[in-house]
Scaffold this active site. Structure first.
Site, short mmCIF file in Angstrom:
data_model
loop_
_atom_site.label_atom_id
_atom_site.label_comp_id
_atom_site.label_asym_id
_atom_site.label_seq_id
_atom_site.Cartn_x
_atom_site.Cartn_y
_atom_site.Cartn_z
CG ASP A 1 -2.10 -36.64 -12.88
OD1 ASP A 1 -1.97 -35.82 -13.64
OD2 ASP A 1 -1.46 -36.50 -11.95
CD GLU B 1 -3.96 -26.80 -14.81
OE1 GLU B 1 -2.95 -26.80 -15.51
OE2 GLU B 1 -4.27 -27.85 -14.36
#
Length: 417
Positions: free
Chosen positions: A38, A127
């Site tokens: 990613d 997050e």
């Protein structure tokens, strides 16, 4: 008869105990068969031919963040990954602190990815929580994912580290949305941990991967076949692309008489960045009609660029707005206003900031040798802090002599650089 009854009871107890033990175990939905990475602007220019030849099959690309930040390399990463036959997916980094903001961020995410054709399920990267309570966190996540599904008619999954998968995201969310988990230990041991999810369809197992074609470290992942969309089609343009992006790229058609240095100056970038992004072999040789991809407000690796009437500073790892403001003898408020910054505490490596509109020539460069610290807020995780400041989890652990990465507390001071 009594023996048979006793035996039957023992069998039932045994089966029940197995079910109880497996209720909270988390394991891959199927075989972890697909090698992935990613990426975001942090990786800079990527040679996707080399990436493909190294065995990578799936690339998740950062598309956006908040309500107006489009990743500078999003278009370039998408085009080059697709051109080299890689499967691609998109993710959005959520900063919302209420459901209204979550819906706005969903709208923005969809506007950024509209016109693109993903192969993989769309991803919510949530997050950092800004002190929001657990119940509201789950409402925010659900609002974002429902809105994205409504606009795209494509499945959305959630990316989470183990700590938040255990204690933040609830069972209801886990029942409705699949999980891509970040776990930097031996992921085979996840079978022995308790989370809201029974299975995951992807695992990010390191943030220090080395892949041919990428300079420096990159997140490495393994995915199951469930990561792929059942139906791949272009993301519809439901939002009209009316959003104002802080960061984007353009396609420029070379005109007669153009030079790379002239184009770079016109768009506020550098010749080297144009060379890297467009795989130019000879910077002195471009021709009319040639198409170049150019990042506007891009992430060059230099310190500062001086042009007519302005200075553009490229944020380095560990910088803060107050540090930059002191170095250039301006106020934080001045930089915030010039750059339309929503949160003065959130700037990112590679981000370009306009420092002044006046032609200043006697400013001293930022002293990057200064130690930088961060005060932990409620809901923070070390992994989230590391990603925010563009460093690795291991670096934070080493700087602060932390033995348990899952144990930090609000008010704790963490050295970042």
């Amino acid at each position: 008869m009594l023996k048979k009854l006793t035996l039957a009871i023992l069998v039932i107890v045994f089966v029940f105990s197995i079910n109880i033990n497996n209720t909270y175990a988390i394991e891959p939905a199927s075989n972890l068969s697909y090698q992935g990475i990613d990426v975001s602007n942090w990786q800079g220019h990527i040679n996707y031919e080399e990436v493909r030849n190294s065995g990578i099959e799936v690339v998740y690309i950062k598309a956006s963040q908040g309500t107006n930040i489009k990743d500078a390399y999003f278009d370039i990463n998408y085009e080059n990954a697709k051109a080299n036959g890689l499967k691609v997916g998109f993710y959005h980094f959520l900063t919302a602190t209420n459901t209204e903001q979550a819906e706005q961020e969903a709208n923005f995410f969809v506007s950024v990815i509209s016109g693109k054709t993903p192969d993989c399920k769309l991803v919510l990267d949530y997050e950092t929580f800004g002190g929001v309570g657990v119940e509201e966190i789950n409402n925010i996540a659900r609002t974002f994912m429902q809105r994205v599904e409504e606009l795209t008619n494509k499945e959305v999954i959630i990316y989470s580290d183990l700590s938040n998968a255990q204690s933040t995201f609830d069972q209801s969310l886990a029942e409705d949305y699949q999980l891509w988990i970040a776990y930097y230990g031996d992921y085979n041991n996840l079978i022995n941990v308790e989370t809201s999810w029974a299975e995951y369809i992807g695992v990010q197992y390191t943030d220090r991967g080395i892949v041919s074609g990428i300079s420096g470290n990159v997140d490495r992942d393994l995915y199951t076949e469930e990561i792929f969309l059942d139906e791949t089609s272009e993301i519809p343009n439901n939002m009209g692309n009316s959003q104002s992006f802080n960061t984007e790229s353009v396609e420029y058609v070379v005109q007669s008489g153009d030079t790379l240095s002239g184009i770079a100056s016109r768009y506020g970038t550098t010749v080297q960045e144009l060379v890297d992004i467009n795989n130019i072999q000879n910077p002195d040789l471009i021709y009319p009609g040639e198409k170049l991809r150019i990042l506007t407000n891009s992430t060059t690796q230099g310190n500062e660029e001086r042009g007519t009437g302005s200075i553009i500073y490229t944020v380095k790892r560990g910088n803060t707005l107050s540090q930059i403001a002191r170095a250039y003898n301006v106020s934080v408020e001045h930089i915030v206003e010039l750059n339309d910054i929503e949160d003065p505490n959130l700037i990112y490596p590679g981000e370009k900031l306009r420092i002044t509109e006046s032609d200043v020539t006697d400013l001293e460069p930022v002293d990057n040798s200064i130690d930088v610290y961060y005060v932990v807020k409620d809901g923070d995780t070390l992994y989230g802090i590391a990603r925010r400041f563009g460093i690795t989890l291991n670096e934070i652990l080493e700087y602060n002599d932390i033995s348990n990465p899952n144990l930090i507390y609000p008010g704790q001071t963490i050295r970042i650089e």
